[in-house]
Design an enzyme around this catalytic site. Structure first.
Site, PDB file in Angstrom:
ATOM      1  CE  LYS A 153       1.074  33.311 -49.653  1.00 15.66           C
ATOM      2  NZ  LYS A 153       0.945  33.991 -48.341  1.00 15.66           N
TER       3      LYS A 153
ATOM      4  CB  SER B 121       0.211  37.715 -49.514  1.00 15.09           C
ATOM      5  OG  SER B 121       0.554  36.756 -48.521  1.00 15.09           O
TER       6      SER B 121
ATOM      7  CB  SER C  75      -1.042  36.508 -45.772  1.00 17.96           C
ATOM      8  OG  SER C  75      -0.591  37.754 -46.216  1.00 17.96           O
TER       9      SER C  75
END
Ligand code: GLN
Length: 495
Positions: free
Chosen positions: A80, A155, A179
């Site tokens: 990420k 996310s 997330s």
């Protein structure tokens, strides 16, 4: 298996060690997969065309020298884009950090490199990890590989999508309120949030420091164990890192659940808040765990009703402080506005941050302001204590808790983006574990009537990863979820 990109990490590891293929071959397979899916998915922000091939070559060299650093050696994985990578742009999907090249690696990245892993690149996220759909990225939305009209969750939506579609063998995300688990549920992969303090936050761009944890996305439970083992452990550079021996998380994977007591969280089986198909699938899996020898009992966690409200005070409060460092002086975007230093900072922030980030900073600043501090922030902390106690009491009676991961399956792109409260509700079942600091995992158990994956959540007490994985492995066996997303399978039939 039609394509190397569809192997699990453990399968790829066997092939690497048998000499059936090389790490360079694996990297080529996932790079090809990315080239066939990225135009539709937009899951990657950066593919590291320089670093990744070098790392693959050096992993192959280790193999030929008889050097074996464990399960991730030679395996391409994605990160990420809120984890700092030395020399590789890191943006947190924010305009304010566009073009920023970190001068150091996050501890997790250091550990991955030391384990011989290959880092393919950086994946898309909601700006600063604030969101549940990846639509808050300043660099465009990621799509769900099961149905590109749907969001992949957030996310960590980019990391979830690459693990699901095979443009990496696994990936890492961060989970502050869900997330990792929520996008894992939306994309049909395994996603795990460790005990708070188990994985170093050093070099993770901070959102809400008392809640943030980095966790793995994978296509199997045993891959999740292997990935967590590499990244976890004490780090003196993170003040909240747990200084204890890291337990062996995978010791009980084959043990089954016979004799265990498992609590199903009744508050998350309420048809007013959870889709009926998800309730039915969760109930059916609970019954099968019972058939496998577990005793499944109902557990009420009444203060979870207030978890969402407490989270949306604590997380914004911490973010308003953490994001104060982005001022146009030290990092990233600086406004051209000519005026005082304060005016330059204000303009840099207004130009650099997106609307959701600004909303959270405003909410958090208000909640912490003199006169309101105790009514908002103080009250939220008291709720957090209640949630923590309620979980601790529950674990005096049960070994693990189970529930749906999400109230719904993947929703449509644009469906909730103008309604922040509706978006916040996506995290209803995941937030309590973050408030408690406990580990939790989402395992895919089937598809709904729209052919979208359903996630099943298993929660355990702090440092109870072994028990959590034990139940997760049984759920994985019982569900036998082998379906692949539309985008991955359409590639297999059209070479
Ligand atoms: N969706 C939640 C939020 O917007 C959780 C995000 C996260 O876990 N990073 O805050």
């Amino acid at each position: 298996m039609a394509d190397l990109a569809d192997l699990t990490i453990s399968e790829a590891g066997v092939g690497l060690r048998a000499g059936d293929f090389t790490s360079v071959d694996l990297l080529e397979a996932v790079t090809k997969r990315a080239s066939m899916t990225e135009a539709q998915l937009h899951a990657y922000l950066t593919l590291d065309h320089e670093g990744a091939p070098t790392q693959a070559l050096s992993a192959d060299e280790m193999f030929s020298n008889g050097e074996d650093r464990g399960p991730l050696q030679g395996i391409p994985v994605a990160l990420k884009d809120n984890m700092c990578t030395l020399g590789v742009e890191t943006t947190a999907s924010s305009r304010i950090l566009a073009g920023w090249i970190p001068p150091y690696d996050a501890t997790v990245v250091e550990r991955l490199k030391a384990s011989g892993a290959v880092i393919t690149g950086k994946t898309n996220l909601d700006e600063f990890a604030m969101g549940s759909s990846t639509e808050n990225s300043a660099f465009g939305t990621t799509r769900n590989p099961w149905n590109t009209d749907k969001v992949p969750g957030g996310s960590s939506g980019g990391s979830a999508a690459v693990a699901a579609v095979g443009s990496a063998f696994g990936s890492f995300g961060s989970d502050t309120g869900g997330s990792v688990r929520q996008p894992a549920a939306f994309t049909g992969v395994v996603g795990m949030k460790p005990t708070y303090g188990l994985v170093s936050r050093y070099g993770l761009i901070a959102f809400a420091s008392s809640l943030d944890q980095i966790g793995p996305f994978s296509r199997s439970v045993s891959d999740s164990v292997a990935m967590l083992e590499i990244i976890s452990g004490f780090d003196p550079r993170d003040a909240t890192s747990i200084n204890a021996r890291v337990p062996e998380f995978g010791r009980s994977l084959a043990k089954g659940v016979s004799g265990m007591r498992i609590g199903i969280v009744s508050d998350f089986m309420n048809p007013d808040i959870i889709d009926s198909e998800i309730i039915a699938a969760t109930r059916a899996m609970a019954d099968r765990l019972q058939d496998s020898g577990a005793e499944v009992v109902e557990v009420a966690l009444p203060s979870t009703e207030f978890s969402l409200s407490a989270y949306y005070l604590i997380a914004p409060a911490e973010c308003s402080s953490n994001l104060a460092r982005f001022d146009g002086v030290r990092y990233g975007h600086r406004s051209d506005f000519e005026g005082t230093t304060e005016e330059m900072m204000a303009h840099s922030r207004a130009e650099g941050f997106g609307p959701e980030v600004i909303r959270r900073i405003l909410l958090g600043t208000y909640a912490l302001s003199a006169g309101y501090y105790d009514a908002f922030y103080g009250q939220a902390q008291r709720v957090r204590t209640l949630v923590r106690r309620e979980f601790a009491t529950a674990y005096e009676h049960v070994d693990a808790l189970i529930s749906p991961t999400t109230p719904s399956t993947a929703f449509g792109v644009g469906e909730k983006s103008s309604d922040p409260i509706a978006m916040y509700y996506s995290d209803l079942c995941t937030i309590p574990s973050n408030l408690a600091g406990d580990p939790a995992i989402s395992v895919p158990i089937g598809l709904d009537d729209q052919n979208l994956p359903i996630g099943f959540q298993i929660m355990a007490p702090a440092l109870g990863e072994e028990v959590m994985y034990q139940v997760a492995a049984e759920v994985e066996r019982l569900a036998d979820f082998t379906q692949r997303p539309y985008l991955a399978t359409s590639i297999e039939v059209k070479p």
